[in-house]
Design a protein around this motif. Structure first.
Motif, PDB file in Angstrom:
ATOM      1  N   HIS A 107       0.807  -1.223   0.000  1.00 51.77           N
ATOM      2  CA  HIS A 107       0.000   0.000   0.000  1.00 51.77           C
ATOM      3  C   HIS A 107       0.834   1.263   0.000  1.00 51.77           C
ATOM      4  O   HIS A 107       0.648   2.149  -0.842  1.00 51.77           O
ATOM      5  N   ALA A 108       1.766   1.384   0.925  1.00 57.26           N
ATOM      6  CA  ALA A 108       2.588   2.593   1.046  1.00 57.26           C
ATOM      7  C   ALA A 108       3.732   2.318   2.009  1.00 57.26           C
ATOM      8  O   ALA A 108       3.661   1.381   2.818  1.00 57.26           O
ATOM      9  N   PRO A 109       4.794   3.122   1.975  1.00 59.99           N
ATOM     10  CA  PRO A 109       5.892   2.919   2.932  1.00 59.99           C
ATOM     11  C   PRO A 109       5.468   3.065   4.382  1.00 59.99           C
ATOM     12  O   PRO A 109       6.078   2.449   5.260  1.00 59.99           O
ATOM     13  N   TYR A 110       4.431   3.869   4.637  1.00 62.14           N
ATOM     14  CA  TYR A 110       4.003   4.061   6.022  1.00 62.14           C
ATOM     15  C   TYR A 110       3.067   2.954   6.519  1.00 62.14           C
ATOM     16  O   TYR A 110       2.740   2.902   7.702  1.00 62.14           O
ATOM     17  N   SER A 111       2.635   2.066   5.625  1.00 62.52           N
ATOM     18  CA  SER A 111       1.726   0.996   6.038  1.00 62.52           C
ATOM     19  C   SER A 111       2.308  -0.400   5.823  1.00 62.52           C
ATOM     20  O   SER A 111       1.648  -1.393   6.122  1.00 62.52           O
ATOM     21  N   VAL A 112       3.545  -0.452   5.296  1.00 63.88           N
ATOM     22  CA  VAL A 112       4.217  -1.742   5.082  1.00 63.88           C
ATOM     23  C   VAL A 112       5.656  -1.611   5.578  1.00 63.88           C
ATOM     24  O   VAL A 112       6.382  -0.699   5.184  1.00 63.88           O
ATOM     25  N   SER A 113       6.075  -2.527   6.428  1.00 63.13           N
ATOM     26  CA  SER A 113       7.401  -2.470   7.036  1.00 63.13           C
ATOM     27  C   SER A 113       8.458  -3.097   6.133  1.00 63.13           C
ATOM     28  O   SER A 113       8.165  -3.613   5.060  1.00 63.13           O
ATOM     29  N   ASP A 114       9.702  -3.042   6.586  1.00 61.40           N
ATOM     30  CA  ASP A 114      10.833  -3.405   5.730  1.00 61.40           C
ATOM     31  C   ASP A 114      10.793  -4.853   5.230  1.00 61.40           C
ATOM     32  O   ASP A 114      10.989  -5.114   4.032  1.00 61.40           O
ATOM     33  N   ASP A 115      10.568  -5.803   6.121  1.00 57.97           N
ATOM     34  CA  ASP A 115      10.648  -7.210   5.708  1.00 57.97           C
ATOM     35  C   ASP A 115       9.613  -7.573   4.635  1.00 57.97           C
ATOM     36  O   ASP A 115       9.968  -8.215   3.634  1.00 57.97           O
ATOM     37  N   PRO A 116       8.329  -7.176   4.790  1.00 54.71           N
ATOM     38  CA  PRO A 116       7.377  -7.466   3.711  1.00 54.71           C
ATOM     39  C   PRO A 116       7.722  -6.747   2.403  1.00 54.71           C
ATOM     40  O   PRO A 116       7.513  -7.305   1.319  1.00 54.71           O
ATOM     41  N   LEU A 117       8.269  -5.538   2.484  1.00 55.57           N
ATOM     42  CA  LEU A 117       8.674  -4.837   1.270  1.00 55.57           C
ATOM     43  C   LEU A 117       9.799  -5.595   0.558  1.00 55.57           C
ATOM     44  O   LEU A 117       9.774  -5.752  -0.674  1.00 55.57           O
ATOM     45  N   LYS A 118      10.773  -6.077   1.316  1.00 49.61           N
ATOM     46  CA  LYS A 118      11.871  -6.838   0.707  1.00 49.61           C
ATOM     47  C   LYS A 118      11.360  -8.135   0.093  1.00 49.61           C
ATOM     48  O   LYS A 118      11.807  -8.539  -0.988  1.00 49.61           O
ATOM     49  N   LYS A 119      10.417  -8.774   0.760  1.00 49.06           N
ATOM     50  CA  LYS A 119       9.862 -10.019   0.223  1.00 49.06           C
ATOM     51  C   LYS A 119       9.079  -9.738  -1.063  1.00 49.06           C
ATOM     52  O   LYS A 119       9.163 -10.518  -2.023  1.00 49.06           O
ATOM     53  N   ALA A 120       8.326  -8.631  -1.088  1.00 48.62           N
ATOM     54  CA  ALA A 120       7.578  -8.276  -2.297  1.00 48.62           C
ATOM     55  C   ALA A 120       8.526  -8.086  -3.474  1.00 48.62           C
ATOM     56  O   ALA A 120       8.265  -8.547  -4.596  1.00 48.62           O
ATOM     57  N   GLN A 121       9.655  -7.411  -3.241  1.00 56.46           N
ATOM     58  CA  GLN A 121      10.599  -7.194  -4.319  1.00 56.46           C
ATOM     59  C   GLN A 121      11.252  -8.501  -4.766  1.00 56.46           C
ATOM     60  O   GLN A 121      11.437  -8.741  -5.962  1.00 56.46           O
ATOM     61  N   MET A 122      11.569  -9.342  -3.821  1.00 54.87           N
ATOM     62  CA  MET A 122      12.175 -10.630  -4.155  1.00 54.87           C
ATOM     63  C   MET A 122      11.231 -11.453  -5.040  1.00 54.87           C
ATOM     64  O   MET A 122      11.631 -12.006  -6.071  1.00 54.87           O
ATOM     65  N   LEU A 123       9.951 -11.494  -4.658  1.00 55.71           N
ATOM     66  CA  LEU A 123       8.975 -12.251  -5.433  1.00 55.71           C
ATOM     67  C   LEU A 123       8.703 -11.589  -6.782  1.00 55.71           C
ATOM     68  O   LEU A 123       8.497 -12.278  -7.788  1.00 55.71           O
ATOM     69  N   ALA A 124       8.700 -10.255  -6.813  1.00 54.39           N
ATOM     70  CA  ALA A 124       8.501  -9.538  -8.075  1.00 54.39           C
ATOM     71  C   ALA A 124       9.620  -9.874  -9.059  1.00 54.39           C
ATOM     72  O   ALA A 124       9.381 -10.087 -10.250  1.00 54.39           O
ATOM     73  N   ASP A 125      10.853  -9.933  -8.557  1.00 52.96           N
ATOM     74  CA  ASP A 125      11.979 -10.305  -9.412  1.00 52.96           C
ATOM     75  C   ASP A 125      11.835 -11.741  -9.908  1.00 52.96           C
ATOM     76  O   ASP A 125      12.070 -12.043 -11.087  1.00 52.96           O
ATOM     77  N   GLU A 126      11.426 -12.615  -9.005  1.00 55.22           N
ATOM     78  CA  GLU A 126      11.314 -14.036  -9.336  1.00 55.22           C
ATOM     79  C   GLU A 126      10.209 -14.277 -10.366  1.00 55.22           C
ATOM     80  O   GLU A 126      10.365 -15.096 -11.285  1.00 55.22           O
ATOM     81  N   LEU A 127       9.092 -13.562 -10.244  1.00 54.13           N
ATOM     82  CA  LEU A 127       7.919 -13.806 -11.088  1.00 54.13           C
ATOM     83  C   LEU A 127       7.791 -12.796 -12.222  1.00 54.13           C
ATOM     84  O   LEU A 127       6.849 -12.878 -13.019  1.00 54.13           O
ATOM     85  N   ASP A 128       8.721 -11.839 -12.294  1.00 53.43           N
ATOM     86  CA  ASP A 128       8.711 -10.808 -13.327  1.00 53.43           C
ATOM     87  C   ASP A 128       7.400 -10.016 -13.294  1.00 53.43           C
ATOM     88  O   ASP A 128       6.706  -9.858 -14.304  1.00 53.43           O
ATOM     89  N   LEU A 129       7.060  -9.505 -12.114  1.00 53.66           N
ATOM     90  CA  LEU A 129       5.860  -8.686 -11.924  1.00 53.66           C
ATOM     91  C   LEU A 129       6.252  -7.278 -11.496  1.00 53.66           C
ATOM     92  O   LEU A 129       7.269  -7.083 -10.835  1.00 53.66           O
ATOM     93  N   PRO A 130       5.439  -6.269 -11.838  1.00 53.92           N
ATOM     94  CA  PRO A 130       5.695  -4.920 -11.330  1.00 53.92           C
ATOM     95  C   PRO A 130       5.387  -4.819  -9.836  1.00 53.92           C
ATOM     96  O   PRO A 130       4.738  -5.703  -9.254  1.00 53.92           O
ATOM     97  N   VAL A 131       5.859  -3.731  -9.236  1.00 54.73           N
ATOM     98  CA  VAL A 131       5.522  -3.386  -7.850  1.00 54.73           C
ATOM     99  C   VAL A 131       4.850  -2.022  -7.879  1.00 54.73           C
ATOM    100  O   VAL A 131       5.415  -1.040  -8.351  1.00 54.73           O
ATOM    101  N   HIS A 132       3.636  -1.959  -7.371  1.00 52.20           N
ATOM    102  CA  HIS A 132       2.755  -0.787  -7.476  1.00 52.20           C
ATOM    103  C   HIS A 132       2.528  -0.245  -6.062  1.00 52.20           C
ATOM    104  O   HIS A 132       1.981  -0.936  -5.212  1.00 52.20           O
TER     105      HIS A 132
END
Length: 442
Positions: free
Chosen positions: A191-216
């Protein structure tokens, strides 16, 4: 003669690629859902025999508009809390209302309402961030609408999920279910940096790289967001995302009203996209996105409406005009954001931000036939010296006459072909009655 399923003859075709090109008295041939040719009308009549032929003598054909940032189901909350600053609007009104009312049925009905409105204003693809994305995906598919549905992510519990692990599990299950669907795509949607902490953000990016998906993600939306981030993390939100590895071509950053020149250069270097939501930003007094500076730096900038609860419409034709006029004012330059640039922001740039530029966003042979027809023969858009200028500065959504997605006609002469408007209005009014009366959510 060549056989084709559909042949559309129009006064003008504005393909968006190449930039600034306008084709007069041309035609588009469509077969198996894709554009097969753009050619002069006389040549098309001699070369093709079509199952269906449509004559649009006073119309401009443009790529279907791409609404690069929506919360579609929030159409049911249109006007519920107006004239408030963002965080008060969000924390004291919208989040409590969502906690009470959001359900699968709410998302189903609200998304149908949003799709109907978007189709009637020429949008053929939308990028959504909301709860129950599996419902949004099903509704979009049933309406034959192209959608990028966000795999929503928050730290806190909602009526959709209890914690980041559950958000990820549900999102990944949806992606696996729909990964071969021709109309449905996905992005990770913290949702936003103020509503999502570091670990879930890093996991989202890791999965986005793995699955070739954007991050919105909502980013740099207000001055208070910047101040809070500096206080909590000792750095601005963009710097924090960069440190976590999210600053890449996969990133689609929404709003971006608070930017320093060094951050613009950083965005350009990273290849990230920005989604500009001028009307929502103005209504919430969030600030002004420096669109001219971003474009000059080479950043891909798309357009979005945001949700109908903060806009209060999903009209991309109006958003184009707002973007053009506001962009000139912010730049103090009447030459900033010319009409053809804004049309590209509302079409091809949006497709690029979603990773779909090879499929939609411009009228080119081989791409899906996602096409919008705008009637410029109306009194309000006469005379026509430059059809692109008329589209951006004069035409209204009521002049959108026909819409196709993947060659499927979804609106003919302002009439939607796959949605029962009377039934939709009845359900919408039912929600309004219950929400206004404060009945218990369900």
């Amino acid at each position: 003669m060549k056989q084709t399923e559909l042949l559309i003859h129009a006064r003008w075709i504005i393909p968006v690629e190449p930039d600034t090109q306008t084709l007069e008295y041309h035609s588009i041939a469509v077969d198996e859902g894709r554009i097969t040719a753009l050619l002069p009308g006389n040549e098309a009549r001699q070369s093709f025999e079509a199952q269906t032929t449509i004559e649009l003598g006073d119309h401009a054909l443009i790529p279907g508009l791409v609404n690069a940032h929506t919360h579609a189901a929030m159409s049911l909350l249109r006007g519920i809390a107006d004239d408030l600053p963002l965080m008060e609007w969000l924390q004291q009104h919208i989040w409590p209302a969502e906690q009470k009312w959001v359900s699968e049925q709410f998302v189903h009905d609200g998304t149908q309402l949003a799709i109907a409105e978007m189709l009637r204003s020429g949008t053929t693809c939308f990028n959504d961030m909301y709860f129950f994305p599996e419902v949004t995906s099903r509704v979009a598919s049933s309406c034959f609408m192209r959608a990028c549905t966000g795999l929503i992510l928050l730290d806190f519990p909602t009526r959709y999920a209890e914690n980041p692990d559950e958000y990820f599990a549900k999102g990944l299950a949806l992606r696996d279910e729909t990964k071969h669907h021709p109309l449905i795509n996905h992005a990770f949607a913290p949702h936003a940096p103020y509503s999502v902490s570091d670990d879930p953000l890093k996991k989202a990016q890791m999965l986005a790289d793995e699955l070739d998906l954007p991050v919105h993600i909502h980013l740099h939306e207000t001055a208070s967001e910047i101040e809070d981030s500096i206080r909590q993390y000792g750095q601005r939100p963009l710097a924090r995302l960069a440190k976590l590895g999210l600053l890449s071509p996969a990133l689609t950053a929404v709003h971006m009203t608070q930017l320093e020149d060094s951050e613009i250069a950083q965005l350009a270097e990273s290849g990230a996209s920005v989604v500009h939501c001028p009307e929502s930003n103005q209504k919430l007094a969030s600030g002004f996105c420096p669109v001219h500076k971003l474009l000059d730096a080479g950043v891909n900038v798309a357009l979005g409406t945001d949700g109908a609860a903060s806009n209060n419409d999903l009209d991309m034709t109006g958003e184009m005009r707002s973007a053009a006029l506001l962009g000139k004012l912010v730049a103090d330059d009447a030459c900033a954001l010319p009409a053809h640039t804004v049309l590209r922001m509302a079409t091809l740039n949006g497709a690029q931000a979603l990773g779909l530029a090879d499929q939609t966003g411009s009228l080119q042979a081989g791409k899906w036939a996602d096409i919008t027809a705008v009637d410029l023969g109306a009194l309000e858009t006469q005379p026509v010296y430059d059809p692109v200028s008329q589209l951006v500065y004069a035409a209204g959504r009521e002049q959108v006459s026909h819409v196709w997605v993947a060659g499927q006609l979804l609106m003919r002469d302002r009439q939607l072909t796959h949605l029962d408007i009377d039934d939709l209005l009845q359900r919408t009014r039912g929600w309004q009655t219950r929400i206004a009366a404060g009945e218990p959510g369900r």
